[in-house]
Design a protein around this motif. Structure first.
Motif: not given
Length: 129
Positions: A71-83
């Motif tokens: 979901s994070l990848i699909a929606h481009g929510h990069h700020e939480e991806l590393a976490m």
């Protein structure tokens, strides 16, 4: 699950799950950086995201991590991806499995989204070159 729990009980359950998934250090930083403006939001995510959803019995934490990463990848929510890459490891995924999640995302979410996810994964896990 949070069913039948008071708000305080859901918060306590959520905080326990949040700490197990994200680590004490991460949660301690988040709570230390809490402000009057963000306090209600921190309470909300602890009770609802962690106390209700992440505490449900329907999926194990590995499966929840796969869903969150996708979901994070699909929606481009990069700020939480590393976490959540770090959380996925804590939840039992391997780096090879995370690679497969990113590759799968390339098909359904696009190559640019996967490219960014690989860049962030390399920052988190180091390059395997």
């Amino acid at each position: 699950m949070g069913e039948g729990l008071t708000d305080e009980g859901r918060y306590d359950q959520g905080m326990a799950v949040r700490r197990e998934v994200l680590s004490d250090a991460h949660v301690d930083r988040a709570t230390a950086n809490q402000t009057a403006l963000s306090a209600d939001f921190q309470d909300f995510i602890t009770r609802v995201a962690w106390g209700d959803i992440w505490s449900r019995p329907g999926l194990d934490r590995r499966s929840r991590s796969v869903a969150v990463l996708s979901s994070l990848i699909a929606h481009g929510h990069h700020e939480e991806l590393a976490m959540h890459f770090r959380a996925a490891i804590r939840n039992g995924l391997t780096i090879d499995e995370i690679r497969e999640v990113i590759l799968q995302s390339a098909i359904y979410s696009g190559v640019p989204a996967a490219n960014t996810a690989f860049r962030i994964a390399n920052e988190v896990f180091g390059s395997s070159d």
